[in-house]
Design a protein around this motif. Structure first.
Motif, PDB file in Angstrom:
ATOM      1  N   LEU A  57       2.120 -38.892 -33.246  1.00 18.46           N
ATOM      2  CA  LEU A  57       3.479 -39.332 -33.258  1.00 18.46           C
ATOM      3  C   LEU A  57       4.253 -38.750 -34.438  1.00 18.46           C
ATOM      4  O   LEU A  57       5.503 -38.699 -34.385  1.00 18.46           O
ATOM      5  CB  LEU A  57       3.416 -40.949 -33.119  1.00 18.46           C
ATOM      6  N   GLY A  58       3.747 -39.020 -35.432  1.00 17.48           N
ATOM      7  CA  GLY A  58       4.232 -38.258 -36.880  1.00 17.48           C
ATOM      8  C   GLY A  58       4.636 -36.834 -36.658  1.00 17.48           C
ATOM      9  O   GLY A  58       5.841 -36.455 -36.958  1.00 17.48           O
ATOM     10  N   ALA A  59       3.713 -36.037 -35.949  1.00 20.57           N
ATOM     11  CA  ALA A  59       3.955 -34.627 -35.802  1.00 20.57           C
ATOM     12  C   ALA A  59       5.179 -34.462 -34.861  1.00 20.57           C
ATOM     13  O   ALA A  59       5.949 -33.554 -35.105  1.00 20.57           O
ATOM     14  CB  ALA A  59       2.584 -34.019 -35.192  1.00 20.57           C
ATOM     15  N   MET A  60       5.481 -35.298 -33.745  1.00 23.88           N
ATOM     16  CA  MET A  60       6.427 -35.137 -32.914  1.00 23.88           C
ATOM     17  C   MET A  60       7.593 -35.564 -33.572  1.00 23.88           C
ATOM     18  O   MET A  60       8.793 -35.092 -33.325  1.00 23.88           O
ATOM     19  CB  MET A  60       6.152 -36.019 -31.618  1.00 23.88           C
ATOM     20  N   THR A  61       7.627 -36.565 -34.251  1.00 27.96           N
ATOM     21  CA  THR A  61       8.882 -37.243 -34.939  1.00 27.96           C
ATOM     22  C   THR A  61       9.346 -36.002 -36.089  1.00 27.96           C
ATOM     23  O   THR A  61      10.795 -35.747 -35.871  1.00 27.96           O
ATOM     24  CB  THR A  61       8.765 -38.422 -35.726  1.00 27.96           C
ATOM     25  N   GLY A  62       8.533 -35.533 -36.686  1.00 21.51           N
ATOM     26  CA  GLY A  62       8.718 -34.519 -37.489  1.00 21.51           C
ATOM     27  C   GLY A  62       9.450 -33.201 -36.726  1.00 21.51           C
ATOM     28  O   GLY A  62      10.349 -32.531 -37.354  1.00 21.51           O
ATOM     29  N   ALA A  63       8.906 -32.847 -35.859  1.00 21.10           N
ATOM     30  CA  ALA A  63       9.394 -31.801 -35.033  1.00 21.10           C
ATOM     31  C   ALA A  63      10.793 -32.134 -34.251  1.00 21.10           C
ATOM     32  O   ALA A  63      11.765 -30.998 -34.379  1.00 21.10           O
ATOM     33  CB  ALA A  63       8.459 -31.309 -33.857  1.00 21.10           C
ATOM     34  N   VAL A  64      11.049 -33.240 -34.031  1.00 31.12           N
ATOM     35  CA  VAL A  64      12.427 -33.499 -33.388  1.00 31.12           C
ATOM     36  C   VAL A  64      13.397 -33.666 -34.632  1.00 31.12           C
ATOM     37  O   VAL A  64      14.650 -33.061 -34.358  1.00 31.12           O
ATOM     38  CB  VAL A  64      12.559 -35.137 -32.557  1.00 31.12           C
ATOM     39  N   ILE A  65      13.078 -34.259 -35.749  1.00 34.96           N
ATOM     40  CA  ILE A  65      13.826 -34.309 -36.798  1.00 34.96           C
ATOM     41  C   ILE A  65      14.137 -32.794 -37.286  1.00 34.96           C
ATOM     42  O   ILE A  65      15.487 -32.286 -37.674  1.00 34.96           O
ATOM     43  CB  ILE A  65      13.504 -35.087 -37.833  1.00 34.96           C
ATOM     44  N   SER A  66      13.243 -31.790 -37.289  1.00 38.63           N
ATOM     45  CA  SER A  66      13.596 -30.506 -37.904  1.00 38.63           C
ATOM     46  C   SER A  66      14.684 -29.764 -36.942  1.00 38.63           C
ATOM     47  O   SER A  66      15.147 -28.704 -36.933  1.00 38.63           O
ATOM     48  CB  SER A  66      12.257 -29.848 -37.871  1.00 38.63           C
ATOM     49  N   LEU A  67      14.556 -30.146 -35.665  1.00 42.53           N
ATOM     50  CA  LEU A  67      15.395 -29.406 -34.466  1.00 42.53           C
ATOM     51  C   LEU A  67      16.797 -29.808 -34.747  1.00 42.53           C
ATOM     52  O   LEU A  67      17.781 -29.415 -34.241  1.00 42.53           O
ATOM     53  CB  LEU A  67      14.775 -29.874 -33.254  1.00 42.53           C
ATOM     54  N   PHE A  68      17.082 -30.950 -35.714  1.00 45.80           N
ATOM     55  CA  PHE A  68      18.667 -31.297 -35.731  1.00 45.80           C
ATOM     56  C   PHE A  68      19.235 -30.006 -36.556  1.00 45.80           C
ATOM     57  O   PHE A  68      20.474 -29.951 -36.752  1.00 45.80           O
ATOM     58  CB  PHE A  68      18.707 -32.555 -36.885  1.00 45.80           C
ATOM     59  N   ASP A  69      18.473 -29.099 -37.391  1.00 44.73           N
ATOM     60  CA  ASP A  69      19.178 -28.172 -38.096  1.00 44.73           C
ATOM     61  C   ASP A  69      19.126 -26.898 -37.250  1.00 44.73           C
ATOM     62  O   ASP A  69      18.267 -26.263 -36.282  1.00 44.73           O
ATOM     63  CB  ASP A  69      17.850 -27.593 -39.098  1.00 44.73           C
ATOM     64  N   ARG A  70      20.486 -26.119 -37.143  1.00 48.18           N
ATOM     65  CA  ARG A  70      20.881 -25.243 -36.156  1.00 48.18           C
ATOM     66  C   ARG A  70      19.736 -24.044 -36.111  1.00 48.18           C
ATOM     67  O   ARG A  70      19.411 -23.435 -35.349  1.00 48.18           O
ATOM     68  CB  ARG A  70      22.085 -24.704 -36.465  1.00 48.18           C
ATOM     69  N   GLY A  71      19.451 -23.612 -37.585  1.00 46.78           N
ATOM     70  CA  GLY A  71      18.755 -22.627 -37.927  1.00 46.78           C
ATOM     71  C   GLY A  71      17.332 -22.684 -37.202  1.00 46.78           C
ATOM     72  O   GLY A  71      16.623 -21.649 -36.601  1.00 46.78           O
ATOM     73  N   VAL A  72      16.548 -23.900 -37.253  1.00 47.22           N
ATOM     74  CA  VAL A  72      15.221 -23.940 -36.945  1.00 47.22           C
ATOM     75  C   VAL A  72      15.297 -24.183 -35.423  1.00 47.22           C
ATOM     76  O   VAL A  72      14.477 -23.464 -34.656  1.00 47.22           O
ATOM     77  CB  VAL A  72      14.770 -25.621 -37.533  1.00 47.22           C
ATOM     78  N   ARG A  73      16.527 -24.523 -34.622  1.00 44.47           N
ATOM     79  CA  ARG A  73      16.628 -24.334 -33.148  1.00 44.47           C
ATOM     80  C   ARG A  73      16.499 -22.977 -32.996  1.00 44.47           C
ATOM     81  O   ARG A  73      15.814 -22.458 -31.928  1.00 44.47           O
ATOM     82  CB  ARG A  73      17.951 -25.158 -32.592  1.00 44.47           C
ATOM     83  N   HIS A  74      17.528 -22.210 -33.522  1.00 38.88           N
ATOM     84  CA  HIS A  74      17.622 -20.767 -33.035  1.00 38.88           C
ATOM     85  C   HIS A  74      16.088 -20.052 -33.199  1.00 38.88           C
ATOM     86  O   HIS A  74      15.774 -19.272 -32.585  1.00 38.88           O
ATOM     87  CB  HIS A  74      18.653 -20.054 -33.846  1.00 38.88           C
ATOM     88  N   GLU A  75      15.528 -20.365 -34.355  1.00 42.48           N
ATOM     89  CA  GLU A  75      14.359 -19.751 -34.732  1.00 42.48           C
ATOM     90  C   GLU A  75      13.260 -20.144 -33.644  1.00 42.48           C
ATOM     91  O   GLU A  75      12.280 -19.235 -33.132  1.00 42.48           O
ATOM     92  CB  GLU A  75      13.748 -19.803 -36.146  1.00 42.48           C
ATOM     93  N   CYS A  76      13.398 -21.492 -33.299  1.00 40.99           N
ATOM     94  CA  CYS A  76      12.187 -21.963 -32.353  1.00 40.99           C
ATOM     95  C   CYS A  76      12.723 -21.210 -30.921  1.00 40.99           C
ATOM     96  O   CYS A  76      11.669 -20.880 -30.351  1.00 40.99           O
ATOM     97  CB  CYS A  76      12.496 -23.612 -32.295  1.00 40.99           C
ATOM     98  N   LYS A  77      13.848 -21.171 -30.582  1.00 38.46           N
ATOM     99  CA  LYS A  77      14.227 -20.393 -29.199  1.00 38.46           C
ATOM    100  C   LYS A  77      13.754 -19.005 -29.303  1.00 38.46           C
ATOM    101  O   LYS A  77      13.304 -18.655 -28.205  1.00 38.46           O
ATOM    102  CB  LYS A  77      15.624 -20.509 -29.010  1.00 38.46           C
ATOM    103  N   ASP A  78      14.141 -18.326 -30.351  1.00 40.77           N
ATOM    104  CA  ASP A  78      13.702 -17.006 -30.563  1.00 40.77           C
ATOM    105  C   ASP A  78      12.107 -16.993 -30.395  1.00 40.77           C
ATOM    106  O   ASP A  78      11.553 -15.832 -29.977  1.00 40.77           O
ATOM    107  CB  ASP A  78      14.068 -16.231 -31.825  1.00 40.77           C
ATOM    108  N   THR A  79      11.434 -17.543 -31.162  1.00 42.76           N
ATOM    109  CA  THR A  79      10.148 -17.516 -31.199  1.00 42.76           C
ATOM    110  C   THR A  79       9.394 -17.658 -29.694  1.00 42.76           C
ATOM    111  O   THR A  79       8.553 -17.118 -29.112  1.00 42.76           O
ATOM    112  CB  THR A  79       9.267 -18.561 -31.759  1.00 42.76           C
TER     113      THR A  79
END
Length: 92
Positions: free
Chosen positions: A12-34
């Motif tokens: 649950l903590g890992a999922m929460t951290g992942a969701v919070i990190s996706l608020f950052d546009r750069g992280v979202r783009h990097e995740c999509k590229d990966t």
């Protein structure tokens, strides 16, 4: 029972951290590229399974060499320790 709760809270903590990190546009783009690159690699290996087998065999050979080297070093270390113990026993 306690172990299951602990694992659940960690997930649950890992999922929460992942969701919070996706608020950052750069992280979202990097995740999509990966994900896009991973998709292309999977598609390539799906079309070329022999290449995947070749890569796996290379990695397996590398791991076998590494394991053999580590085992040799371990045996040498054990032999040195045994020699030292024998010398200590002789002096005592």
């Amino acid at each position: 029972m306690k172990n299951k709760k602990m694992i659940g809270f960690v997930v649950l903590g890992a999922m929460t951290g992942a969701v919070i990190s996706l608020f950052d546009r750069g992280v979202r783009h990097e995740c999509k590229d990966t994900l896009d690159r991973s998709k292309l690699v999977c598609q390539y290996y799906a079309k070329h399974p022999a290449e995947l087998m070749n890569q796996c065999q290379k990695q397996l050979a590398w791991m076998a060499d590494l394991s053999e080297t580590a085992l040799d070093l371990t045996v040498k270390s054990v032999n040195k320790v045994e020699d030292m113990l024998e010398k200590i026993e002789e002096n005592v």
